[in-house]
Design a protein around this motif. Structure first.
Motif, PDB file in Angstrom:
ATOM      1  N   ARG A 135      25.752  69.547  12.509  1.00  0.00           N
ATOM      2  CA  ARG A 135      25.629  68.102  12.722  1.00  0.00           C
ATOM      3  C   ARG A 135      24.494  67.880  13.727  1.00  0.00           C
ATOM      4  NH1 ARG A 135      30.638  65.336  11.145  1.00  0.00           N
ATOM      5  NH2 ARG A 135      32.212  66.881  10.583  1.00  0.00           N
ATOM      6  N   GLY A 136      23.470  67.169  13.304  1.00  0.00           N
ATOM      7  CA  GLY A 136      22.377  66.869  14.222  1.00  0.00           C
ATOM      8  C   GLY A 136      21.040  67.220  13.626  1.00  0.00           C
ATOM      9  N   LEU A 137      20.095  66.931  14.365  1.00  0.00           N
ATOM     10  CA  LEU A 137      19.941  66.520  15.762  1.00  0.00           C
ATOM     11  C   LEU A 137      19.917  64.997  15.827  1.00  0.00           C
ATOM     12  CD1 LEU A 137      17.099  69.030  16.513  1.00  0.00           C
ATOM     13  CD2 LEU A 137      19.408  69.216  17.405  1.00  0.00           C
ATOM     14  N   HIS A 138      20.800  64.391  16.591  1.00  0.00           N
ATOM     15  CA  HIS A 138      20.970  62.944  16.622  1.00  0.00           C
ATOM     16  C   HIS A 138      20.653  62.361  18.000  1.00  0.00           C
ATOM     17  CE1 HIS A 138      24.280  63.822  13.451  1.00  0.00           C
ATOM     18  NE2 HIS A 138      23.089  63.803  12.890  1.00  0.00           N
ATOM     19  N   ASP A 177      26.244  74.398  20.778  1.00  0.00           N
ATOM     20  CA  ASP A 177      25.835  73.033  21.074  1.00  0.00           C
ATOM     21  C   ASP A 177      24.417  73.036  21.632  1.00  0.00           C
ATOM     22  OD1 ASP A 177      26.599  70.347  20.973  1.00  0.00           O
ATOM     23  OD2 ASP A 177      27.160  70.309  23.071  1.00  0.00           O
ATOM     24  N   HIS A 191      20.813  65.618  20.219  1.00  0.00           N
ATOM     25  CA  HIS A 191      21.988  66.473  20.312  1.00  0.00           C
ATOM     26  C   HIS A 191      22.407  66.939  18.922  1.00  0.00           C
ATOM     27  CE1 HIS A 191      26.482  66.908  20.298  1.00  0.00           C
ATOM     28  NE2 HIS A 191      26.123  67.795  21.208  1.00  0.00           N
ATOM     29  N   GLY A 192      22.827  68.189  18.839  1.00  0.00           N
ATOM     30  CA  GLY A 192      23.364  68.714  17.592  1.00  0.00           C
ATOM     31  C   GLY A 192      24.213  69.940  17.853  1.00  0.00           C
ATOM     32  N   SER A 204      17.472  60.740  13.631  1.00  0.00           N
ATOM     33  CA  SER A 204      17.744  62.170  13.446  1.00  0.00           C
ATOM     34  C   SER A 204      16.432  62.938  13.395  1.00  0.00           C
ATOM     35  CB  SER A 204      18.490  62.410  12.131  1.00  0.00           C
ATOM     36  OG  SER A 204      19.740  61.813  12.142  1.00  0.00           O
ATOM     37  N   TYR A 257      16.980  69.782  11.923  1.00  0.00           N
ATOM     38  CA  TYR A 257      17.600  70.846  12.710  1.00  0.00           C
ATOM     39  C   TYR A 257      16.744  72.107  12.759  1.00  0.00           C
ATOM     40  CZ  TYR A 257      18.772  73.449   8.505  1.00  0.00           C
ATOM     41  OH  TYR A 257      18.684  74.170   7.352  1.00  0.00           O
ATOM     42  N   LEU A 285      25.375  70.529   5.692  1.00  0.00           N
ATOM     43  CA  LEU A 285      24.778  69.396   6.395  1.00  0.00           C
ATOM     44  C   LEU A 285      25.025  68.119   5.605  1.00  0.00           C
ATOM     45  CD1 LEU A 285      22.415  71.902   6.647  1.00  0.00           C
ATOM     46  CD2 LEU A 285      21.533  70.180   8.166  1.00  0.00           C
ATOM     47  N   ASP A 293      21.179  64.507   7.679  1.00  0.00           N
ATOM     48  CA  ASP A 293      20.621  65.612   8.456  1.00  0.00           C
ATOM     49  C   ASP A 293      19.701  66.496   7.617  1.00  0.00           C
ATOM     50  OD1 ASP A 293      21.971  64.651  10.650  1.00  0.00           O
ATOM     51  OD2 ASP A 293      23.634  66.062  10.467  1.00  0.00           O
TER      52      ASP A 293
END
Length: 184
Positions: free
Chosen positions: A60-63, A84, A120-121, A146, A149, A167, A171
């Motif tokens: 999940r991410g990068l947000h 993380d 953050h991801g 976003s 990643y 994903l 993403d």
């Protein structure tokens, strides 16, 4: 008691709440605004988010959210484990495009503070991983962004044990760092 550990990126902090254990189990004060203020972290959180990732290798991410709706995040894992990541996306910063990553887990009971100006991801390291995080502003679709990643300009070293990452479409199709709007 809350222990705060700096990371190699200024403002990104690992936070270690004390966990008091006995024959019944444990008790932990996972968030205490007054204690964080005493340690130099003075933030007002307005929303809690909770995600469940059913399998290993969910990325999940990068947000991040742009100003004026940028968010600080306080991330913790209540079941399972994640790798993380916080990425500095402040163009004027001497650490622009640099990242820091660490394992957060229910076992370690650690947290990561990701300040405004950072994307953050995370990737899940175990099945049925639950992540809970506090944010300092509400979700705003108009400000939500976003970054890929696997952007080579950032070169995050995600755990390589995963051949088949899962994903979201958002993403998977995110733009690279050089193509998106970031912080000044």
């Amino acid at each position: 008691m809350i222990e705060i550990r700096p990371t190699m990126l200024e403002g990104v902090l690992e936070i270690m709440p004390t966990r008091l254990s006995d024959a019944r189990g444990f008790f932990s004060e996972t968030y205490n605004a007054a204690r964080l203020v005493q340690s130099g972290v003075d933030l007002t959180f307005v929303q809690d988010n909770h995600s469940l990732s059913a399998r290993r290798g969910v990325l999940r991410g990068l947000h991040y959210q742009l100003p004026p709706r940028a968010q600080d995040k306080l991330v913790r894992v209540i079941r399972g484990a994640i790798f993380d990541v916080a990425v500095d996306i402040r163009r004027s910063s001497p650490t622009f495009a640099q990242w820091v990553g660490l394992e957060l887990s229910a076992e370690k009971w650690n947290q990561l503070l990701v300040p405004k100006g950072f994307a953050h991801g995370f990737v899940t390291l175990t099945e049925n991983t639950e992540v809970v995080y506090k944010v300092t502003d509400y979700y705003s679709p108009e400000h939500d962004r976003s970054i890929r990643y696997d952007d080579p300009n950032i070169a995050i070293k995600w755990p390589t044990a995963f051949v088949d990452l899962l994903l979201s479409e958002k993403d998977r199709t995110a733009a690279g760092l050089d193509e998106i709007e970031v912080f000044a």
